[in-house]
Design a protein around this motif. Structure first.
Motif, PDB file in Angstrom:
ATOM      1  N   TRP A 483       0.836  -1.210   0.000  1.00 28.18           N
ATOM      2  CA  TRP A 483       0.000   0.000   0.000  1.00 28.18           C
ATOM      3  C   TRP A 483       0.866   1.253   0.000  1.00 28.18           C
ATOM      4  O   TRP A 483       0.588   2.214  -0.720  1.00 28.18           O
ATOM      5  N   GLU A 484       1.944   1.222   0.799  1.00 28.25           N
ATOM      6  CA  GLU A 484       2.859   2.362   0.846  1.00 28.25           C
ATOM      7  C   GLU A 484       3.557   2.550  -0.497  1.00 28.25           C
ATOM      8  O   GLU A 484       3.814   3.678  -0.926  1.00 28.25           O
ATOM      9  N   ASP A 485       3.849   1.445  -1.165  1.00 31.43           N
ATOM     10  CA  ASP A 485       4.555   1.521  -2.448  1.00 31.43           C
ATOM     11  C   ASP A 485       3.705   2.181  -3.523  1.00 31.43           C
ATOM     12  O   ASP A 485       4.248   2.831  -4.428  1.00 31.43           O
ATOM     13  N   ILE A 486       2.380   2.001  -3.466  1.00 34.74           N
ATOM     14  CA  ILE A 486       1.523   2.547  -4.519  1.00 34.74           C
ATOM     15  C   ILE A 486       0.852   3.853  -4.108  1.00 34.74           C
ATOM     16  O   ILE A 486       0.089   4.425  -4.882  1.00 34.74           O
ATOM     17  N   THR A 487       1.102   4.317  -2.881  1.00 29.65           N
ATOM     18  CA  THR A 487       0.541   5.602  -2.460  1.00 29.65           C
ATOM     19  C   THR A 487       1.325   6.728  -3.121  1.00 29.65           C
ATOM     20  O   THR A 487       2.552   6.704  -3.159  1.00 29.65           O
ATOM     21  N   GLU A 488       0.630   7.709  -3.662  1.00 27.58           N
ATOM     22  CA  GLU A 488       1.294   8.801  -4.358  1.00 27.58           C
ATOM     23  C   GLU A 488       2.213   9.582  -3.415  1.00 27.58           C
ATOM     24  O   GLU A 488       1.998   9.634  -2.204  1.00 27.58           O
ATOM     25  N   ASP A 489       3.231  10.198  -3.984  1.00 27.85           N
ATOM     26  CA  ASP A 489       4.147  11.021  -3.201  1.00 27.85           C
ATOM     27  C   ASP A 489       3.400  12.201  -2.603  1.00 27.85           C
ATOM     28  O   ASP A 489       2.379  12.656  -3.132  1.00 27.85           O
ATOM     29  N   GLU A 490       3.930  12.742  -1.515  1.00 29.47           N
ATOM     30  CA  GLU A 490       3.292  13.889  -0.876  1.00 29.47           C
ATOM     31  C   GLU A 490       3.264  15.107  -1.796  1.00 29.47           C
ATOM     32  O   GLU A 490       2.360  15.934  -1.707  1.00 29.47           O
ATOM     33  N   ASP A 491       4.244  15.215  -2.695  1.00 29.92           N
ATOM     34  CA  ASP A 491       4.254  16.375  -3.586  1.00 29.92           C
ATOM     35  C   ASP A 491       3.419  16.150  -4.852  1.00 29.92           C
ATOM     36  O   ASP A 491       3.378  16.993  -5.747  1.00 29.92           O
ATOM     37  N   ALA A 492       2.726  14.996  -4.924  1.00 33.44           N
ATOM     38  CA  ALA A 492       1.864  14.727  -6.075  1.00 33.44           C
ATOM     39  C   ALA A 492       0.610  15.590  -6.048  1.00 33.44           C
ATOM     40  O   ALA A 492      -0.035  15.796  -7.064  1.00 33.44           O
ATOM     41  N   PHE A 493       0.267  16.090  -4.865  1.00 29.72           N
ATOM     42  CA  PHE A 493      -0.906  16.950  -4.728  1.00 29.72           C
ATOM     43  C   PHE A 493      -0.496  18.295  -4.167  1.00 29.72           C
ATOM     44  O   PHE A 493       0.155  18.373  -3.128  1.00 29.72           O
ATOM     45  N   GLN A 494      -0.839  19.343  -4.893  1.00 29.30           N
ATOM     46  CA  GLN A 494      -0.567  20.706  -4.444  1.00 29.30           C
ATOM     47  C   GLN A 494      -1.873  21.397  -4.087  1.00 29.30           C
ATOM     48  O   GLN A 494      -2.757  21.528  -4.935  1.00 29.30           O
ATOM     49  N   PRO A 495      -2.028  21.824  -2.837  1.00 29.82           N
ATOM     50  CA  PRO A 495      -3.245  22.544  -2.451  1.00 29.82           C
ATOM     51  C   PRO A 495      -3.396  23.832  -3.256  1.00 29.82           C
ATOM     52  O   PRO A 495      -2.437  24.355  -3.823  1.00 29.82           O
TER      53      PRO A 495
END
Length: 513
Positions: A483-495
């Motif tokens: 699950w951790e391997d396929i979770t997007e990076d934290e910088d994949a989403f910009q508020p």
């Protein structure tokens, strides 16, 4: 999520292989409009069902009920546009929630006993929804739910997503004994035919199976009705509808705030939050993306809270949440474009203000909606179960968590429903519990427990969450490592504030955990 992991996710024949248009793709405008209309048609059943139930319970006139339906469309369009553009930026439609319908009906029942007028009852609902929405805004933007994400793995998410579909098995559009079975069957067959068998023969079939299936069945029902063979479609509401329907804030009056009603609506909001958490993972899976990171989850829930506040201000008598039906449509059509959903949101807003369109929607037979629901909800259940590919099902603890979560999520809410329909109320039953009865029997406490225990997603999700985090098992067995391997990076989403206003967040703990 590393680049390699992301590429594997997109090329292994999994979710990405089903996607015709990705999240950032922009189909041609004309095609996008049709795809947006298709999203709108997908949500029609629930969007009409909730205001019809509310309008009947409130004692609204036909004109007031039509106004309520238009309000639902406008609120849904605005909330969807905000979520897809500023919120979590997923191609996910926002609209009324059944989780808040139960509390609303309970509040109406209490007020009706005191002979309150329909508008007073609506104003009480508005106040409760606004406060519940503000609490959800705090839950989202303060990162409360995001902090729990590290304890929620694919096993829990699988149960929650599957129950989103399974919990809707008993909707009247599907199980009603008076349902027109051949019309429902025709709708289902056409959608399955276009999406599963003929999709390789024509791009039209691939992109518009819902529009073609629903439209074909509706045209048949209309022709049969006009020919006098059978009465399935009544066009009189369209003829009597106004061209323009004014929908303004506080149209029923200023909100009223009552503590016990707010607590009941708060429980409905929590159930909605759990459902939306599962929906975010579901739409990510449908779109061929990695699991949403904590930041995206937090901003999505925060925006849903603002949607609830907006719904309360506009006076829907209900909240705003992610629509399961449209996530199913993404799986059926392979269209996961954010742009398409934004176009669909504009369609929803226009439909709400134009009386003819809203009236036309109400003429769609329940049987056609039922056939649509069968295809949509089945897709949701399948997506939920597909999360199990990350879990070691050779381990008995995982099999037990899965089975117990699903069974509890389906059986306990049914028990609660039976208790509420019996002569002995849930409140009276809880009052009789030794030692704790004096607390459990408090009306607001009993109502809150009744709402949570009566929501399949909440019951199954909580049960699976507790078991998965207490029964011994390695992270690999539970699927947490994968699950951790396929979770997007934290910088994949910009508020929104980072993308358009510049700068970095001052406190990394706020909505980023």
């Amino acid at each position: 999520m590393s680049t390699d992991a992301g590429e594997e996710l997109r090329t292994d024949g999994g979710a990405q292989s089903m996607v015709e248009y990705g999240i950032d793709d922009k189909p041609p405008l004309g095609q996008s409009v049709l795809l947006g209309v298709q999203h709108w048609l997908t949500m029609v059943g629930s969007t009409i069902a909730i205001p019809l139930v509310l309008g009947g319970a409130l004692g609204f006139s036909a004109g007031q009920t039509a106004q309520l339906i238009g309000t639902f469309f406008v609120v849904s369009g605005v909330a969807t546009l905000a979520q897809a553009t500023i919120g979590n930026r997923y191609p996910i439609v926002q609209g009324g929630t059944f989780s808040m319908l139960g509390p609303a009906l309970a509040i109406i029942g209490v007020l009706a006993a005191s002979n309150a007028s329909p508008t007073v009852m609506m104003r009480e609902l508005q106040g409760a929804i606004i406060v519940a929405g503000l609490v959800e805004v705090g839950i989202g933007y303060l990162g409360v739910f995001g902090r729990l994400k590290r304890y929620i793995g694919p096993l829990v998410i699988s149960v929650v997503i599957a129950l989103i579909g399974l919990a809707l098995i008993s909707v009247p559009q599907i199980i009603s004994a008076s349902q027109n079975w051949y019309l429902a069957g025709l709708t289902l067959v056409l959608i399955v035919l276009f999406s599963q068998y003929l999709d390789d023969y024509s791009r039209v079939f691939k992109l518009f199976p819902v529009l073609l299936g629903l439209g074909g069945a509706y045209l048949l029902a209309l022709v049969l009705s006009l020919a006098g063979v059978v009465s399935l479609v009544d066009l009189s509401p369209v003829a009597s509808a106004p061209l323009f329907r004014p929908i303004v804030p506080f149209q029923w009056g200023m909100p009223l705030f009552t503590g016990s009603f707010i607590v009941g609506m708060f429980a409905g909001m929590l159930a909605s939050v759990i459902e939306s958490f599962g929906d975010y993972h579901s739409v990510a899976r449908m779109a061929g993306q990695g699991a949403p990171n904590s930041k995206r989850v937090n901003h999505g829930l925060g925006m849903e809270g603002l949607g609830n506040v907006f719904a309360g201000i506009m006076g829907t008598g209900n909240g705003s949440t992610s629509y399961t039906e449209n996530i199913g449509a993404i799986g059926i059509t392979g269209v996961a474009s954010r742009y398409v959903v934004q176009v669909g949101a504009v369609v929803m807003i226009l439909v709400g203000f134009v009386g003819y369109f809203g009236a036309l929607v109400t003429t769609i037979p329940n049987a056609v909606v039922g056939g649509l629901f069968l295809a949509m909800f089945a897709q949701i259940v399948g997506v939920g179960l597909s999360q199990l590919q990350h879990v070691d099902l050779n381990q008995n603890r995982n099999v037990f968590v899965l089975g117990f979560g699903l069974f509890a999520g389906l059986s306990i809410p049914q028990y609660i429903t039976n208790v509420q329909n019996a002569d002995t109320t849930l409140e009276a039953g809880l009052s009789a519990v030794p030692v704790l009865g004096s607390v459990l029997g408090i009306p607001s406490v009993a109502q809150t427990l009744g709402i949570i225990l009566g929501t399949p997603i909440a019951v199954g999700g909580i049960a699976a969450f507790v078991l998965d985090n207490t029964i011994p098992g390695s992270r690999e067995e539970r699927g947490l490592t994968a699950w951790e391997d396929i979770t997007e990076d934290e910088d994949a989403f910009q508020p929104f504030h980072e993308r358009f206003l510049g700068g970095e967040p001052t406190d990394p703990d706020v909505a980023n955990d």
